[in-house]
Scaffold this motif. Sequence first.
Motif, PDB file in Angstrom:
ATOM      1  N   ASP A 172      10.799   0.046   1.850  1.00 44.43           N
ATOM      2  CA  ASP A 172       9.651  -0.434   2.609  1.00 44.43           C
ATOM      3  C   ASP A 172      10.159  -1.160   3.853  1.00 44.43           C
ATOM      4  OD1 ASP A 172       6.996  -0.861   3.207  1.00 44.43           O
ATOM      5  OD2 ASP A 172       6.511  -1.746   1.257  1.00 44.43           O
TER       6      ASP A 172
ATOM      7  N   ARG B 283       3.666  -6.361  -0.778  1.00 45.97           N
ATOM      8  CA  ARG B 283       4.698  -5.313  -0.735  1.00 45.97           C
ATOM      9  C   ARG B 283       5.715  -5.504  -1.865  1.00 45.97           C
ATOM     10  NH1 ARG B 283       5.224  -2.777   4.410  1.00 45.97           N
ATOM     11  NH2 ARG B 283       3.187  -2.865   5.440  1.00 45.97           N
TER      12      ARG B 283
ATOM     13  N   ALA C  30       4.114  -4.396  -5.164  1.00 47.52           N
ATOM     14  CA  ALA C  30       3.977  -2.942  -5.255  1.00 47.52           C
ATOM     15  C   ALA C  30       5.317  -2.273  -5.520  1.00 47.52           C
ATOM     16  CB  ALA C  30       3.357  -2.395  -3.964  1.00 47.52           C
TER      17      ALA C  30
ATOM     18  N   ARG D 284       6.545  -0.174  -8.983  1.00 49.65           N
ATOM     19  CA  ARG D 284       7.068   1.196  -8.997  1.00 49.65           C
ATOM     20  C   ARG D 284       8.469   1.249  -9.600  1.00 49.65           C
ATOM     21  NH1 ARG D 284       4.060   1.437  -3.989  1.00 49.65           N
ATOM     22  NH2 ARG D 284       5.853   0.740  -2.766  1.00 49.65           N
TER      23      ARG D 284
ATOM     24  N   TYR E 130       3.223  11.769  -0.678  1.00 51.18           N
ATOM     25  CA  TYR E 130       3.195  10.312  -0.556  1.00 51.18           C
ATOM     26  C   TYR E 130       2.355   9.697  -1.670  1.00 51.18           C
ATOM     27  CZ  TYR E 130       2.837   5.674   1.498  1.00 51.18           C
ATOM     28  OH  TYR E 130       2.903   4.320   1.701  1.00 51.18           O
ATOM     29  N   GLU E 131       1.161  10.234  -1.890  1.00 49.12           N
ATOM     30  CA  GLU E 131       0.261   9.658  -2.889  1.00 49.12           C
ATOM     31  C   GLU E 131       0.787   9.846  -4.302  1.00 49.12           C
ATOM     32  OE1 GLU E 131      -3.492  11.440  -1.922  1.00 49.12           O
ATOM     33  OE2 GLU E 131      -3.646  10.355  -0.021  1.00 49.12           O
TER      34      GLU E 131
ATOM     35  N   TRP F 133       4.225   7.256  -4.113  1.00 50.80           N
ATOM     36  CA  TRP F 133       3.944   5.845  -3.837  1.00 50.80           C
ATOM     37  C   TRP F 133       2.699   5.338  -4.577  1.00 50.80           C
ATOM     38  CZ3 TRP F 133       7.152   8.472  -0.760  1.00 50.80           C
ATOM     39  CH2 TRP F 133       8.212   7.790  -0.162  1.00 50.80           C
ATOM     40  N   MET F 134       1.889   6.269  -5.067  1.00 51.90           N
ATOM     41  CA  MET F 134       0.691   5.938  -5.835  1.00 51.90           C
ATOM     42  C   MET F 134      -0.279   5.060  -5.057  1.00 51.90           C
ATOM     43  SD  MET F 134       2.258   5.515  -9.685  1.00 51.90           S
ATOM     44  CE  MET F 134       3.646   4.514  -9.138  1.00 51.90           C
ATOM     45  N   GLU F 135      -0.440   5.399  -3.799  1.00 51.34           N
ATOM     46  CA  GLU F 135      -1.420   4.734  -2.960  1.00 51.34           C
ATOM     47  C   GLU F 135      -1.848   5.695  -1.861  1.00 51.34           C
ATOM     48  OE1 GLU F 135       0.848   1.358  -1.695  1.00 51.34           O
ATOM     49  OE2 GLU F 135       1.690   2.392   0.038  1.00 51.34           O
ATOM     50  N   GLU F 136      -2.952   5.377  -1.203  1.00 50.54           N
ATOM     51  CA  GLU F 136      -3.472   6.270  -0.174  1.00 50.54           C
ATOM     52  C   GLU F 136      -2.479   6.423   0.973  1.00 50.54           C
ATOM     53  OE1 GLU F 136      -7.364   6.731   2.785  1.00 50.54           O
ATOM     54  OE2 GLU F 136      -7.175   5.002   1.440  1.00 50.54           O
TER      55      GLU F 136
END
Length: 237
Positions: free
Chosen positions: A98, A112, A115, A119, A186-187, A190-193
């Motif tokens: 990140d 951050r 998150a 993960r 990416y989704e 990273w499991m996010e929009e």
Amino acid sequence: MEHTILVAEDEPGIREAIGIYLKSQGYTVLQAENGIQGLHLIRENDVHLAVVDIMMPEMDGITMVTELRKNYDFPVIFLSAKSEELDKINGLMIGADDYLTKPFASMELVARVRANLRRYEQILELKNTTPDLPQSVYRNGGLELNTMTKEVTVDGRSVHLTPKEFQILELFMKHPEQVFSAAQIYEAIWMEEAISTETITVHIRKLREKIEENPKKPVYIQVVWGLGYKLRKGESR
């Protein structure tokens, strides 16, 4: 689980402020003023995440992370006073997870950190458990990926991937010939929009450099113009 976070930052005010933010959230914080001190603390402690400033004296953040990635796979968040895209790309290419540009809000940093730790724990859980899975080894041509041992080989040669690179390759290996858009990748990882997908381009480029004989003429991970990427299904060797 109590997490230990290393903060490598040469500016005392910023370093102390980050330490206060993170300690207020229950984290144990180690502090270093340069990359040399940072690597020493990593070797002497069980570190779960590092917040690393790019510009530091004696050893900068890029060099520090390049060195730590040889032996450690915990998340790294880069800090930089610069906003140029090149800095972000360089950071991601050498193994950062990140990136934050100064100045940043304290709660954004905390978010951050949370998150990335979440993960990382999911990866560790997969790595440390041994359920009776129907398949743990995936092969495609000379490429082999083991989901249990987290090992990747190309024509019998061991290849070291960062956690994100491994996850992307695992996605492809489990779904050969399936086309994934950058946003889908990416989704899924990273499991996010997916607000921005340039990091996928960086990770794909780095992955190709490690598994392809000629990254400019990839055999495995190929572009499907206008749609995304796919793993070409090859003959077993």
